[in-house]
Design a protein around this motif. Structure first.
Motif, PDB file in Angstrom:
ATOM      1  N   PRO A  68       0.916  -1.200  -0.055  1.00 16.73           N
ATOM      2  CA  PRO A  68      -0.028  -0.008  -0.137  1.00 16.73           C
ATOM      3  C   PRO A  68       0.774   1.328  -0.110  1.00 16.73           C
ATOM      4  O   PRO A  68       0.485   2.368  -0.666  1.00 16.73           O
ATOM      5  CB  PRO A  68      -0.795  -0.104   1.271  1.00 16.73           C
ATOM      6  CG  PRO A  68      -0.913  -1.596   1.466  1.00 16.73           C
ATOM      7  CD  PRO A  68       0.401  -2.139   1.114  1.00 16.73           C
ATOM      8  N   ALA A  69       1.876   1.245   0.793  1.00 15.90           N
ATOM      9  CA  ALA A  69       2.849   2.499   0.908  1.00 15.90           C
ATOM     10  C   ALA A  69       3.398   2.827  -0.746  1.00 15.90           C
ATOM     11  O   ALA A  69       3.627   4.180  -0.605  1.00 15.90           O
ATOM     12  CB  ALA A  69       3.710   2.422   1.756  1.00 15.90           C
ATOM     13  N   LEU A  70       3.544   1.741  -1.462  1.00 17.19           N
ATOM     14  CA  LEU A  70       4.050   2.020  -2.699  1.00 17.19           C
ATOM     15  C   LEU A  70       2.987   2.129  -3.683  1.00 17.19           C
ATOM     16  O   LEU A  70       3.163   2.738  -4.709  1.00 17.19           O
ATOM     17  CB  LEU A  70       4.896   0.885  -3.256  1.00 17.19           C
ATOM     18  CG  LEU A  70       6.268   0.672  -2.328  1.00 17.19           C
ATOM     19  CD1 LEU A  70       6.888  -0.726  -2.690  1.00 17.19           C
ATOM     20  CD2 LEU A  70       7.197   1.781  -2.428  1.00 17.19           C
ATOM     21  N   GLY A  71       1.669   1.686  -3.556  1.00 13.74           N
ATOM     22  CA  GLY A  71       0.530   1.829  -4.416  1.00 13.74           C
ATOM     23  C   GLY A  71       0.805   0.863  -5.653  1.00 13.74           C
ATOM     24  O   GLY A  71       0.429   0.964  -6.681  1.00 13.74           O
ATOM     25  N   ALA A  72       1.876  -0.046  -5.369  1.00  7.45           N
ATOM     26  CA  ALA A  72       2.025  -0.994  -6.627  1.00  7.45           C
ATOM     27  C   ALA A  72       2.943  -2.309  -5.644  1.00  7.45           C
ATOM     28  O   ALA A  72       3.185  -2.289  -4.680  1.00  7.45           O
ATOM     29  CB  ALA A  72       3.004  -0.275  -7.598  1.00  7.45           C
ATOM     30  N   THR A  73       3.091  -3.082  -6.667  1.00  5.47           N
ATOM     31  CA  THR A  73       4.085  -4.166  -6.211  1.00  5.47           C
ATOM     32  C   THR A  73       5.669  -3.569  -6.215  1.00  5.47           C
ATOM     33  O   THR A  73       5.757  -2.615  -6.598  1.00  5.47           O
ATOM     34  CB  THR A  73       4.212  -5.327  -7.087  1.00  5.47           C
ATOM     35  OG1 THR A  73       4.691  -4.924  -8.416  1.00  5.47           O
ATOM     36  CG2 THR A  73       2.570  -5.890  -7.322  1.00  5.47           C
ATOM     37  N   CYS A  74       6.339  -4.112  -5.353  1.00  7.50           N
ATOM     38  CA  CYS A  74       7.942  -3.742  -5.419  1.00  7.50           C
ATOM     39  C   CYS A  74       8.363  -3.849  -6.819  1.00  7.50           C
ATOM     40  O   CYS A  74       8.932  -2.694  -7.237  1.00  7.50           O
ATOM     41  CB  CYS A  74       8.714  -4.606  -4.362  1.00  7.50           C
ATOM     42  SG  CYS A  74       7.903  -4.642  -2.734  1.00  7.50           S
ATOM     43  N   ALA A  75       8.114  -4.789  -7.756  1.00  8.59           N
ATOM     44  CA  ALA A  75       8.650  -4.988  -8.812  1.00  8.59           C
ATOM     45  C   ALA A  75       8.248  -3.805  -9.805  1.00  8.59           C
ATOM     46  O   ALA A  75       9.118  -3.115 -10.463  1.00  8.59           O
ATOM     47  CB  ALA A  75       8.082  -6.200  -9.515  1.00  8.59           C
ATOM     48  N   ALA A  76       7.089  -3.391  -9.644  1.00 12.90           N
ATOM     49  CA  ALA A  76       6.375  -2.282 -10.250  1.00 12.90           C
ATOM     50  C   ALA A  76       6.904  -1.094  -9.974  1.00 12.90           C
ATOM     51  O   ALA A  76       7.499  -0.116 -10.782  1.00 12.90           O
ATOM     52  CB  ALA A  76       4.870  -1.996 -10.307  1.00 12.90           C
ATOM     53  N   ALA A  77       7.110  -0.707  -8.568  1.00 11.12           N
ATOM     54  CA  ALA A  77       7.777   0.291  -7.905  1.00 11.12           C
ATOM     55  C   ALA A  77       9.298   0.563  -8.448  1.00 11.12           C
ATOM     56  O   ALA A  77       9.548   1.679  -9.047  1.00 11.12           O
ATOM     57  CB  ALA A  77       7.668   0.328  -6.555  1.00 11.12           C
ATOM     58  N   LEU A  78      10.164  -0.377  -8.675  1.00 10.19           N
ATOM     59  CA  LEU A  78      11.366  -0.473  -9.274  1.00 10.19           C
ATOM     60  C   LEU A  78      11.437  -0.261 -10.558  1.00 10.19           C
ATOM     61  O   LEU A  78      12.093   0.953 -10.850  1.00 10.19           O
ATOM     62  CB  LEU A  78      12.032  -1.958  -8.693  1.00 10.19           C
ATOM     63  CG  LEU A  78      12.530  -2.041  -7.473  1.00 10.19           C
ATOM     64  CD1 LEU A  78      12.876  -3.387  -7.302  1.00 10.19           C
ATOM     65  CD2 LEU A  78      13.438  -1.181  -6.753  1.00 10.19           C
ATOM     66  N   GLU A  79      10.605  -0.677 -11.269  1.00 10.99           N
ATOM     67  CA  GLU A  79      10.586  -0.483 -12.773  1.00 10.99           C
ATOM     68  C   GLU A  79       9.954   1.024 -12.956  1.00 10.99           C
ATOM     69  O   GLU A  79      10.625   1.628 -13.931  1.00 10.99           O
ATOM     70  CB  GLU A  79       9.356  -1.416 -13.401  1.00 10.99           C
ATOM     71  CG  GLU A  79      10.047  -2.785 -13.481  1.00 10.99           C
ATOM     72  CD  GLU A  79       8.776  -3.803 -14.118  1.00 10.99           C
ATOM     73  OE1 GLU A  79       8.084  -3.316 -15.062  1.00 10.99           O
ATOM     74  OE2 GLU A  79       9.209  -4.912 -13.901  1.00 10.99           O
TER      75      GLU A  79
END
Length: 81
Positions: A29-40
């Motif tokens: 939730p803090a990223l609003g995405a998966t970790c992979a999507a946030a990194l990308e």
């Protein structure tokens, strides 16, 4: 934190298979995405790692595992003996 430190931390704390699954599938939730999507999307690995740690409620020792030199892990607690 570098990308390589992020991945090493994920694998050390969660294990290779489960860690990669979390990064790919868990929407943080803090990223609003998966970790992979946030990194990308360009989010820094340090922010992604911190958000994942918060979400998974890891210990402080686990949170900072990337700061430990992998060569020293096997020797911790054995110094001075």
């Amino acid at each position: 934190m570098r990308h390589s430190e992020f991945w090493r931390s994920v694998e050390t704390v969660f294990g290779p298979a489960y860690g990669r699954s979390l990064v790919q599938d868990l929407v943080v939730p803090a990223l609003g995405a998966t970790c992979a999507a946030a990194l990308e999307a360009g989010t820094s690995p340090g922010l992604v790692w911190s958000a994942l740690c918060d979400e998974m409620q890891v210990t402080q020792a686990q949170r900072w595992v990337f700061r430990v030199d992998p060569r020293d892990r096997g020797h911790r607690g054995h110094r001075g003996r």
